[in-house]
Write a protein that holds these residues in place. Structure first.
Motif, mmCIF file in Angstrom:
data_model
loop_
_atom_site.group_PDB
_atom_site.id
_atom_site.type_symbol
_atom_site.label_atom_id
_atom_site.label_comp_id
_atom_site.label_asym_id
_atom_site.label_seq_id
_atom_site.Cartn_x
_atom_site.Cartn_y
_atom_site.Cartn_z
ATOM 1 N N SER A 27 0.829 -1.210 0.000
ATOM 2 C CA SER A 27 0.000 0.000 0.000
ATOM 3 C C SER A 27 0.861 1.256 0.000
ATOM 4 C CB SER A 27 -0.933 0.002 1.217
ATOM 5 O OG SER A 27 -1.904 -1.012 1.116
ATOM 6 N N LEU A 28 1.945 1.232 0.756
ATOM 7 C CA LEU A 28 2.853 2.384 0.788
ATOM 8 C C LEU A 28 3.470 2.623 -0.585
ATOM 9 C CD1 LEU A 28 4.577 4.572 2.143
ATOM 10 C CD2 LEU A 28 6.171 2.752 2.829
ATOM 11 N N THR A 29 3.922 1.552 -1.240
ATOM 12 C CA THR A 29 4.546 1.689 -2.557
ATOM 13 C C THR A 29 3.550 2.198 -3.575
ATOM 14 O OG1 THR A 29 5.997 -0.157 -1.970
ATOM 15 C CG2 THR A 29 5.923 0.484 -4.288
ATOM 16 N N ILE A 30 2.336 1.675 -3.539
ATOM 17 C CA ILE A 30 1.303 2.114 -4.482
ATOM 18 C C ILE A 30 0.913 3.563 -4.212
ATOM 19 C CG2 ILE A 30 -1.110 1.756 -5.158
ATOM 20 C CD1 ILE A 30 -0.575 -1.275 -4.690
ATOM 21 N N ALA A 31 0.738 3.923 -2.950
ATOM 22 C CA ALA A 31 0.387 5.310 -2.621
ATOM 23 C C ALA A 31 1.467 6.272 -3.106
ATOM 24 C CB ALA A 31 0.189 5.455 -1.111
ATOM 25 N N THR A 32 2.738 5.864 -2.964
ATOM 26 C CA THR A 32 3.829 6.722 -3.404
ATOM 27 C C THR A 32 3.827 6.874 -4.920
ATOM 28 O OG1 THR A 32 5.148 5.991 -1.498
ATOM 29 C CG2 THR A 32 6.322 7.085 -3.284
ATOM 30 N N HIS A 33 3.622 5.760 -5.642
ATOM 31 C CA HIS A 33 3.557 5.842 -7.109
ATOM 32 C C HIS A 33 2.371 6.697 -7.556
ATOM 33 C CE1 HIS A 33 3.691 4.653 -11.331
ATOM 34 N NE2 HIS A 33 2.395 4.401 -11.228
ATOM 35 N N VAL A 34 1.224 6.475 -6.955
ATOM 36 C CA VAL A 34 0.019 7.226 -7.342
ATOM 37 C C VAL A 34 0.212 8.721 -7.120
ATOM 38 C CG1 VAL A 34 -2.387 7.640 -6.670
ATOM 39 C CG2 VAL A 34 -1.595 5.305 -7.086
ATOM 40 N N SER A 35 0.967 9.082 -6.084
ATOM 41 C CA SER A 35 1.221 10.503 -5.838
ATOM 42 C C SER A 35 2.090 11.127 -6.923
ATOM 43 C CB SER A 35 1.894 10.685 -4.465
ATOM 44 O OG SER A 35 3.265 10.311 -4.505
ATOM 45 N N MET A 36 2.768 10.290 -7.722
ATOM 46 C CA MET A 36 3.661 10.770 -8.769
ATOM 47 C C MET A 36 3.069 10.601 -10.171
ATOM 48 S SD MET A 36 7.034 8.795 -7.269
ATOM 49 C CE MET A 36 8.273 9.589 -8.290
ATOM 50 N N CYS A 37 2.026 9.784 -10.315
ATOM 51 C CA CYS A 37 1.560 9.350 -11.627
ATOM 52 C C CYS A 37 0.111 9.758 -11.869
ATOM 53 C CB CYS A 37 1.713 7.828 -11.739
ATOM 54 S SG CYS A 37 1.139 7.144 -13.304
#
Length: 214
Positions: A27-37
């Motif tokens: 979830s942390l990795t996905i949240a971080t990617h979503v914040s950039m993409c």
């Protein structure tokens, strides 16, 4: 600057994140990617809307909308160990919450020649770590006993002819054996989440693996 992200999340991962069914590290990795993409953020919004419509249609006791929103947010983005002020930097906001700031706050530990890591405090059957790979350095050859998500935060790496730069995410599963190499230029910094130990080929890496928790 136009969005140049080329490698995105799968629908399955976005749906799992939307439904709050993934381990905290994922979830942390996905949240971080979503914040950039922008693209994945828009797709996630669509899945959130579908999930909201299904909840509305279900026969369940009414819940205050603000309470429901707070519950969903807490399920997707676990709270940081301690609140920190957000500021511009290499690390996006979701990740700064776990690190306690930007890169200067990361407590790196060497794991091999040219590679350092910092394990992040997550729970739920998966592990998240920051990786700092010196430009031109290859990660030891390895396979996977589960799934690994690798999100580039700085620099880039090459893997099997594909280039992954800032914002790109690589999804590795059990059928992939590889040895990614950091591109020439800036050192490569990544966020990686795994739900099972890696499968190293070299005996040195295998001996060190239990101590390095990889």
């Amino acid at each position: 600057m136009p969005n140049s992200i080329e490698h995105h999340l799968t629908d399955a991962l976005l749906m799992g994140y939307s439904a709050a069914t993934l381990p905290e590290a994922f979830s942390l990795t996905i949240a971080t990617h979503v914040s950039m993409c922008d693209e994945c953020r828009a797709r996630l919004g669509a899945f959130d809307s579908i999930g909201g419509a299904m909840l509305d249609a279900a026969e369940a006791p009414a819940m205050d909308p603000s309470a429901m929103a707070a519950a969903l947010t807490a399920a997707k983005l676990p709270p940081a160990a301690s609140p920190v002020p957000r500021k511009p930097g290499i690390l996006p906001t979701p990740l700064q919450s776990y690190v306690g700031g930007d890169l200067e706050a990361v407590k790196w530990r060497a794991i091999s020649h040219g590679v350092r890591q910092a394990i992040l405090p997550t729970q739920g059957g998966a592990t998240a770590r920051l990786l700092h790979i010196r430009a031109g350095t290859a990660v030891p050859d390895h396979g996977h006993n589960g799934t690994e998500l690798t999100l580039v935060l700085q620099g880039a790496f090459m893997d099997d002819g594909a280039r992954f730069a800032r914002g790109d995410i690589e999804i590795a599963t059990e059928d992939l054996d590889h040895s990614p190499i950091a591109d020439i230029g800036d050192d490569c910094i990544c966020l990686a989440a795994t739900d099972a130990p890696l499968r190293f080929r070299g005996w040195v890496a295998r001996i060190a693996q239990p101590f390095l928790r990889i």
